[in-house]
Design a protein around this motif. Structure first.
Motif, PDB file in Angstrom:
ATOM      1  N   LYS A 195      42.339  33.543  33.231  1.00 50.89           N
ATOM      2  CA  LYS A 195      43.482  32.932  32.557  1.00 50.89           C
ATOM      3  C   LYS A 195      44.785  33.622  32.950  1.00 50.89           C
ATOM      4  O   LYS A 195      45.814  32.954  33.125  1.00 50.89           O
ATOM      5  CB  LYS A 195      43.276  32.981  31.037  1.00 50.89           C
ATOM      6  CG  LYS A 195      42.215  32.004  30.550  1.00 50.89           C
ATOM      7  CD  LYS A 195      41.887  32.185  29.076  1.00 50.89           C
ATOM      8  CE  LYS A 195      40.883  31.111  28.637  1.00 50.89           C
ATOM      9  NZ  LYS A 195      40.370  31.357  27.275  1.00 50.89           N
ATOM     10  N   MET A 196      44.742  34.939  33.099  1.00 45.80           N
ATOM     11  CA  MET A 196      45.936  35.672  33.524  1.00 45.80           C
ATOM     12  C   MET A 196      46.387  35.202  34.903  1.00 45.80           C
ATOM     13  O   MET A 196      47.581  34.943  35.133  1.00 45.80           O
ATOM     14  CB  MET A 196      45.637  37.173  33.538  1.00 45.80           C
ATOM     15  CG  MET A 196      46.729  38.052  34.127  1.00 45.80           C
ATOM     16  SD  MET A 196      48.153  38.302  33.065  1.00 45.80           S
ATOM     17  CE  MET A 196      47.580  39.697  32.087  1.00 45.80           C
ATOM     18  N   ARG A 197      45.463  35.071  35.839  1.00 44.29           N
ATOM     19  CA  ARG A 197      45.835  34.681  37.200  1.00 44.29           C
ATOM     20  C   ARG A 197      46.377  33.259  37.253  1.00 44.29           C
ATOM     21  O   ARG A 197      47.399  33.000  37.906  1.00 44.29           O
ATOM     22  CB  ARG A 197      44.624  34.843  38.121  1.00 44.29           C
ATOM     23  CG  ARG A 197      44.277  36.299  38.393  1.00 44.29           C
ATOM     24  CD  ARG A 197      42.972  36.459  39.146  1.00 44.29           C
ATOM     25  NE  ARG A 197      42.748  37.868  39.499  1.00 44.29           N
ATOM     26  CZ  ARG A 197      41.606  38.359  39.969  1.00 44.29           C
ATOM     27  NH1 ARG A 197      40.557  37.538  40.158  1.00 44.29           N
ATOM     28  NH2 ARG A 197      41.498  39.643  40.262  1.00 44.29           N
ATOM     29  N   ALA A 198      45.704  32.334  36.588  1.00 43.37           N
ATOM     30  CA  ALA A 198      46.173  30.943  36.613  1.00 43.37           C
ATOM     31  C   ALA A 198      47.549  30.820  35.972  1.00 43.37           C
ATOM     32  O   ALA A 198      48.449  30.165  36.518  1.00 43.37           O
ATOM     33  CB  ALA A 198      45.165  30.044  35.897  1.00 43.37           C
ATOM     34  N   SER A 199      47.727  31.452  34.830  1.00 45.69           N
ATOM     35  CA  SER A 199      48.987  31.286  34.108  1.00 45.69           C
ATOM     36  C   SER A 199      50.136  32.046  34.770  1.00 45.69           C
ATOM     37  O   SER A 199      51.276  31.563  34.779  1.00 45.69           O
ATOM     38  CB  SER A 199      48.827  31.708  32.650  1.00 45.69           C
ATOM     39  OG  SER A 199      48.363  33.027  32.523  1.00 45.69           O
ATOM     40  N   LEU A 200      49.867  33.218  35.337  1.00 40.60           N
ATOM     41  CA  LEU A 200      50.914  33.918  36.074  1.00 40.60           C
ATOM     42  C   LEU A 200      51.413  33.085  37.250  1.00 40.60           C
ATOM     43  O   LEU A 200      52.622  32.911  37.454  1.00 40.60           O
ATOM     44  CB  LEU A 200      50.400  35.260  36.590  1.00 40.60           C
ATOM     45  CG  LEU A 200      50.580  36.485  35.707  1.00 40.60           C
ATOM     46  CD1 LEU A 200      49.837  37.677  36.301  1.00 40.60           C
ATOM     47  CD2 LEU A 200      52.058  36.830  35.518  1.00 40.60           C
TER      48      LEU A 200
END
Length: 455
Positions: A195-200
């Motif tokens: 989720k961190m990678r997609a949203s960043l």
């Protein structure tokens, strides 16, 4: 900005710092949505900013809202600086008087929209007799920094003293900008990382879609999201796109190591904020902090320190999306819907990661640097951010359809995406529409914004 915590449990090891984040994990069935938004108050009669003191000031607004809602006052050195609800919501004031609702964790976007409507209605009942309105812009369009009132919060005095040492625009960020943020849960460390990678990677999409801060000091400022641009010259130590999140092995431990390298602002003991700006949390853990010798770190110190970093996506015991300007009620609910559809459905999360899988660190940084000025026209890996936004919205729509959370009229959460779908269809952001108004019916004045751009 979140209320500072008060947990005096000692912290003695790096493992405990890592575990603090892991304790945020939740089973999927308990995932919630938290929405925070700021709005800039002004006096309707003369479009002046609202000070803290006075019969019609921010303090009076808070005290009136406490009576209206039954929410308990939060005080700092004897001054009311926020309100807390039993069910988890809170109201706080930002450094320049921006009035913030930190919403309770709620099960779906419909509930978020209802919470927002109830808050705005209660606030209006109190604010109208005081002659106070609220802008739905991401930056105050008229007042200079020195004209903006400063709120009496101890942590803000410390931050305001430190900010000019590490960037040129930190005080503008504190005093003159307004954002909307969405908080989402994770069930495990790998889930957090995905989720961190997609949203960043997709934060520049949010910056473009929600761009709504084109005026400063009474005129166009050359950006669609000046708020977003300001963050690029606030404090490089604690902002940005977290490139380490895309490295192999990233997780809680790597985030903790980054956070430990970020200088501290303050240590709170009792009701007192001690200015330790620039100090090391490692020294506090060892009892070797020069400003507070023989004081040792507690859980509240770590939680408070975690709240004083400002990357585009922030990890606490949830993930906080930080890339968007505030807009009206429909745009606030749309932000919640956008991220819920992408991040709370496994198929949609997979699709979002596929969408950004070929992007390098340079690609992501270029998108972040360009989106505040060009918005949807920004070029990313040979495509416009508008085209990428259209694909991201389609991914979000599928995720919301799969969730199948329906309101009393039987509608699913996709109804809240409609403002964003209209922006993508027209290719025109709210900032661009308001710039057109400025050149046209507003006759090159921002004064009409105090009528047209309000909650």
């Amino acid at each position: 900005m979140a209320r500072d915590t008060s947990d005096t449990t000692p912290l003695t090891s790096r493992a405990e710092l890592i575990d603090w984040f892991a304790q945020g994990e939740k089973p999927t069935e308990r995932f919630a949505i938290g929405t925070e938004h700021e709005k800039i108050p002004f006096y309707r009669a003369n479009h002046a900013p609202v000070p803290y003191e006075g019969e019609r000031g921010i303090r009076a607004l808070l005290e009136g809202l406490s009576r209206e809602t039954g929410w308990a006052p939060i005080e700092d050195a004897g001054k009311v600086i926020g309100l807390a609800a039993d069910e988890g919501g809170a109201i706080s004031i930002e450094p320049g008087g921006q009035f913030e609702l930190s919403g309770a964790p709620l099960p779906d976007v419909h509930a978020t929209a209802r919470e927002l409507d109830e808050h705005l209605a209660a606030t209006k009942r109190v604010a109208d007799p005081l002659g106070i309105g609220f802008l739905d812009l991401g930056m105050s369009p008229k007042w200079r920094r020195e004209e903006t009132p400063v709120m009496p919060k101890s942590r803000y005095r410390i931050m305001a003293s430190y900010m000019p040492k590490v960037g040129t625009l930190g005080l503008d960020m504190m005093l003159r900008t307004a954002t909307v943020q969405v908080n989402v849960d994770f069930r495990s460390e790998p889930d957090m990382v995905r989720k961190m990678r997609a949203s960043l990677a997709l934060q520049p999409v949010a910056t473009a879609l929600f761009a709504n801060s084109p005026f400063t000091d009474g005129r166009p400022n050359g950006f669609l999201s000046r708020r977003s641009e300001i963050w690029r010259d606030t404090d490089a130590d604690r902002t940005g796109m977290l490139p380490q999140a895309f490295e192999d092995g990233f997780g809680y431990e790597a985030y903790v190591d980054w956070l430990l390298d970020v200088p501290m602002y303050f240590v709170k003991r009792g009701d007192t904020y001690h200015d330790v700006s620039g100090a090391s949390f490692r020294d506090l853990m060892a009892g070797k902090l020069a400003q507070l010798p023989r004081e040792f770190a507690t859980v509240s110190d770590w939680a408070n320190h975690a709240s004083t970093v400002f990357p585009e996506v922030r990890l606490k015991r949830f993930l906080e999306m930080r890339g968007a300007d505030v807009g009206g009620p429909g745009m606030i609910a749309a932000q919640a819907a956008f991220w819920t559809g992408i991040l709370y459905d496994e198929g949609s999360l997979d699709a979002a990661l596929d969408l950004v899988s070929g992007w390098t660190e340079k690609t992501r940084q270029c998108a972040r640097a360009t989106a505040p000025r060009l918005g949807l026209a920004t070029q990313v890996a040979g495509r416009s951010l508008g085209a990428i936004a259209a694909e991201a919205l389609a991914i979000s729509r599928r995720g919301l359809q799969a969730r199948a959370r329906r309101d009393a009229e039987g509608r699913d959460e996709t109804i809240h995406l409609q403002p964003l779908e209209a922006i993508v269809a027209s290719g025109e952001t709210h900032a661009e529409r308001r710039l057109a108004d400025y050149e046209g019916p507003w006759k090159r004045s921002v004064e009409p914004a105090f009528e047209a751009c309000v909650f």
